[in-house]
Design a protein around this motif. Structure first.
Motif, PDB file in Angstrom:
ATOM      1  N   LEU A   1       1.146  -0.949   0.380  1.00  0.00           N
ATOM      2  CA  LEU A   1       0.008   0.391   0.018  1.00  0.00           C
ATOM      3  C   LEU A   1       0.984   1.442  -0.105  1.00  0.00           C
ATOM      4  O   LEU A   1       0.494   2.761  -0.584  1.00  0.00           O
ATOM      5  CB  LEU A   1      -0.887  -0.117   1.384  1.00  0.00           C
ATOM      6  N   SER A   2       1.874   1.198   0.680  1.00  0.00           N
ATOM      7  CA  SER A   2       3.007   2.339   0.622  1.00  0.00           C
ATOM      8  C   SER A   2       3.580   2.646  -0.515  1.00  0.00           C
ATOM      9  O   SER A   2       3.646   3.434  -0.994  1.00  0.00           O
ATOM     10  CB  SER A   2       3.897   2.099   2.284  1.00  0.00           C
ATOM     11  N   LEU A   3       3.553   1.482  -1.460  1.00  0.00           N
ATOM     12  CA  LEU A   3       4.504   1.692  -2.307  1.00  0.00           C
ATOM     13  C   LEU A   3       3.493   2.542  -3.321  1.00  0.00           C
ATOM     14  O   LEU A   3       4.205   3.489  -4.395  1.00  0.00           O
ATOM     15  CB  LEU A   3       4.862   0.001  -3.255  1.00  0.00           C
ATOM     16  N   LEU A   4       2.357   2.206  -3.326  1.00  0.00           N
ATOM     17  CA  LEU A   4       0.953   2.417  -4.138  1.00  0.00           C
ATOM     18  C   LEU A   4       0.831   3.721  -4.353  1.00  0.00           C
ATOM     19  O   LEU A   4       0.731   4.824  -5.562  1.00  0.00           O
ATOM     20  CB  LEU A   4      -0.471   1.178  -4.546  1.00  0.00           C
ATOM     21  N   ILE A   5       0.814   4.113  -2.898  1.00  0.00           N
ATOM     22  CA  ILE A   5       1.042   5.487  -2.193  1.00  0.00           C
ATOM     23  C   ILE A   5       1.556   6.152  -2.577  1.00  0.00           C
ATOM     24  O   ILE A   5       1.556   7.658  -3.378  1.00  0.00           O
ATOM     25  CB  ILE A   5       0.626   5.704  -1.201  1.00  0.00           C
ATOM     26  N   MET A   6       2.658   6.266  -2.642  1.00  0.00           N
ATOM     27  CA  MET A   6       4.263   6.511  -3.099  1.00  0.00           C
ATOM     28  C   MET A   6       4.060   6.873  -4.651  1.00  0.00           C
ATOM     29  O   MET A   6       4.195   8.301  -5.223  1.00  0.00           O
ATOM     30  CB  MET A   6       5.575   5.674  -2.769  1.00  0.00           C
ATOM     31  N   ILE A   7       3.566   5.976  -5.122  1.00  0.00           N
ATOM     32  CA  ILE A   7       3.536   6.111  -6.457  1.00  0.00           C
ATOM     33  C   ILE A   7       2.087   6.972  -7.323  1.00  0.00           C
ATOM     34  O   ILE A   7       2.623   7.404  -7.991  1.00  0.00           O
ATOM     35  CB  ILE A   7       3.397   4.250  -7.851  1.00  0.00           C
ATOM     36  N   CYS A   8       0.966   6.547  -6.366  1.00  0.00           N
ATOM     37  CA  CYS A   8       0.366   7.931  -6.962  1.00  0.00           C
ATOM     38  C   CYS A   8       0.665   9.506  -6.696  1.00  0.00           C
ATOM     39  O   CYS A   8      -0.143   9.829  -6.952  1.00  0.00           O
ATOM     40  CB  CYS A   8      -1.328   7.367  -6.792  1.00  0.00           C
ATOM     41  N   THR A   9       1.159   9.817  -5.616  1.00  0.00           N
ATOM     42  CA  THR A   9       1.813  10.804  -5.579  1.00  0.00           C
ATOM     43  C   THR A   9       2.690  11.588  -6.520  1.00  0.00           C
ATOM     44  O   THR A   9       2.214  12.915  -6.470  1.00  0.00           O
ATOM     45  CB  THR A   9       2.095  10.607  -3.816  1.00  0.00           C
ATOM     46  N   ILE A  10       3.884  10.914  -6.771  1.00  0.00           N
ATOM     47  CA  ILE A  10       4.412  11.061  -7.879  1.00  0.00           C
ATOM     48  C   ILE A  10       3.520  11.322  -9.061  1.00  0.00           C
ATOM     49  O   ILE A  10       3.542  12.409  -9.910  1.00  0.00           O
ATOM     50  CB  ILE A  10       5.320   9.917  -7.755  1.00  0.00           C
ATOM     51  N   VAL A  11       2.573  11.045  -9.255  1.00  0.00           N
ATOM     52  CA  VAL A  11       1.312  11.079 -10.393  1.00  0.00           C
ATOM     53  C   VAL A  11       0.831  12.058 -10.585  1.00  0.00           C
ATOM     54  O   VAL A  11       1.010  12.966 -11.724  1.00  0.00           O
ATOM     55  CB  VAL A  11       0.835   9.971 -11.216  1.00  0.00           C
TER      56      VAL A  11
END
Length: 420
Positions: A305-315
């Motif tokens: 979840l943290s990895l997905l959140i970081m990816i969505c934050t960058i996008v």
């Protein structure tokens, strides 16, 4: 003066009389022990008719304390008192011949004792008991062997529901060198004696079980100890912080994009969860049998979840800082309008209070009104949507989706643990 001499004489008579009684008792006990051991062979086990008579050995165990249970090395250690009783016809006597002595004591190495062996021992295999330990014997030939022991066995841990796990360890005592045709081990009770049990700071005793082995080739005593972990320390130091960090990670979508702290916030939370995962993994056995700890799976879900959140934050940041000269694709614009309109609709509904005194005018609907409404809808659809609005819509969507996912995973984990 004469009274003083009489008192002194009486005291001397009583003193010599007591010494004489003590000497008489000790002398008779010495004679008794010598007579009992005269011609006695400690290698030969008791019994008058070996072919038709089986030696019954009654055994019980009083649990004192659970010393240690190491999940990594599968070491389980307990302390207690082992009580063993049997009849030896060679050690009986007539009390009237020995000043009415009905009890005597002999060393373990002087008489026959059952060679009890810890079958699943953790350390070196050795017989229980020491040769200089005293054994009580009655005039009827009843032998009472009471010995304090520390038993260390191998017990594989089941950490599936860690830190709410429950363990069960089996202790096996065998009379080495004897089969069911010679001796019979009888459990004196169905449970262990826990009258003097002392609580362990980590483990709480649940239940005990004691029984005799009925297998012809493996006669012995089996007793099981079931205990569970006290989870307060692990909940406060591991479980609760990881769940809080998981939910705290969602609030990255509420940070202003201009602050420049979004990516740093995500990386900090991700590293914190990874540190907790390494700490928990080091405290658990490195095995997948019977099953890995469910807490590890939960931490892996938090990391994902943290990895997905970081990816969505960058996008989202790329959308926010994209030049307005670049046109937003129509599908993305419609999705952004849909998300933003839902929020505006909810805000408009909550802004109207039930007690408002506004005047409402009812007006008939005409064809010109329909044309005007269609033109307004077309204008809203064709309105240009900025990249900042797209970024805001993405933040709202990610916050709701990830929050719902985190709540579902954590609540499901807690329900499964509580049912265990």
């Amino acid at each position: 003066m004469e009274h003083l001499r009489a008192a002194c004489a009486l005291a001397l008579m009583l003193t010599f009389g007591c010494i004489r009684v003590m000497c008489t008792n000790s002398t008779y006990k010495t004679m008794l022990n010598v007579d009992l051991l005269n011609g006695y062979d400690p290698v030969v086990h008791p019994g008058k008719q070996y072919q038709s008579q089986v030696l019954n050995i009654n055994v019980s165990f009083a649990l004192r304390k659970i010393q240690i249970f190491n999940e990594l090395t599968s070491e389980f250690s307990i302390t207690g008192a082992l009580s063993v009783y049997w009849d030896d016809e060679r050690l009986s006597w007539d009390p009237t011949r020995y000043s009415n002595l009905i009890i005597t004591h002999l060393k373990q190495k002087s008489i026959w004792t059952p060679p009890l062996l810890l079958s699943n021992g953790y350390d070196d295999i050795d017989l229980i008991g020491k040769g200089d330990m005293h054994i009580m014997i009655t005039s009827s030939g009843m032998v009472s062997w009471l010995l304090p022991v520390k038993l260390t066995i191998t017990c594989d841990a089941d950490v599936r529901y860690y830190p709410f796990d429950k363990q069960s360890c089996l202790v096996i005592l065998l009379p080495w060198g004897y089969n069911a045709d010679l001796v019979q081990i009888n459990a004196m009770a169905s449970t262990l004696n826990t009258a003097q049990y002392e609580e362990n700071p980590i483990w709480s005793l649940v239940s005990t079980f004691q029984a005799s082995s009925v297998a012809p080739a493996a006669v012995g005593l089996l007793f099981s100890i079931t205990f569970k972990r006290k989870p307060e320390f692990f909940v406060m130091n591991f479980l609760l912080p990881t769940m809080l960090m998981c939910f705290m990670n969602m609030f990255v979508f509420l940070l202003p994009a201009e602050s420049g702290e979004r990516v740093g916030f995500c990386i900090t939370v991700l590293l914190s969860i990874a540190v907790f995962l390494s700490i928990v993994s080091s405290a658990l056995p490195q095995t997948s049998s019977p099953q890995m700890a469910m807490f590890c799976y939960l931490l892996v879900v938090h990391v994902i979840l943290s990895l997905l959140i970081m990816i969505c934050t960058i996008v989202g940041l790329r959308f926010y800082f994209r030049s307005e000269e670049v046109e937003v694709p129509r599908r993305i614009a419609r999705l952004a309008q849909f998300v933003n309109n839902i929020r505006k609709t909810n805000q408009n509904r909550t802004s109207v209070s039930p007690g408002s005194q506004s005047n409402i005018t009812v007006k008939a609907k005409t064809d010109s009104d329909d044309v005007q409404l269609n033109e307004e809808k077309r204008d809203v659809t064709d309105t240009d949507v900025s990249w900042k609005e797209v970024s805001a819509a993405l933040d709202k969507t990610c916050f709701v989706v990830f929050m719902a996912t985190a709540m579902t995973c954590n609540i499901s984990f807690i329900i499964v643990l509580m049912r265990s």
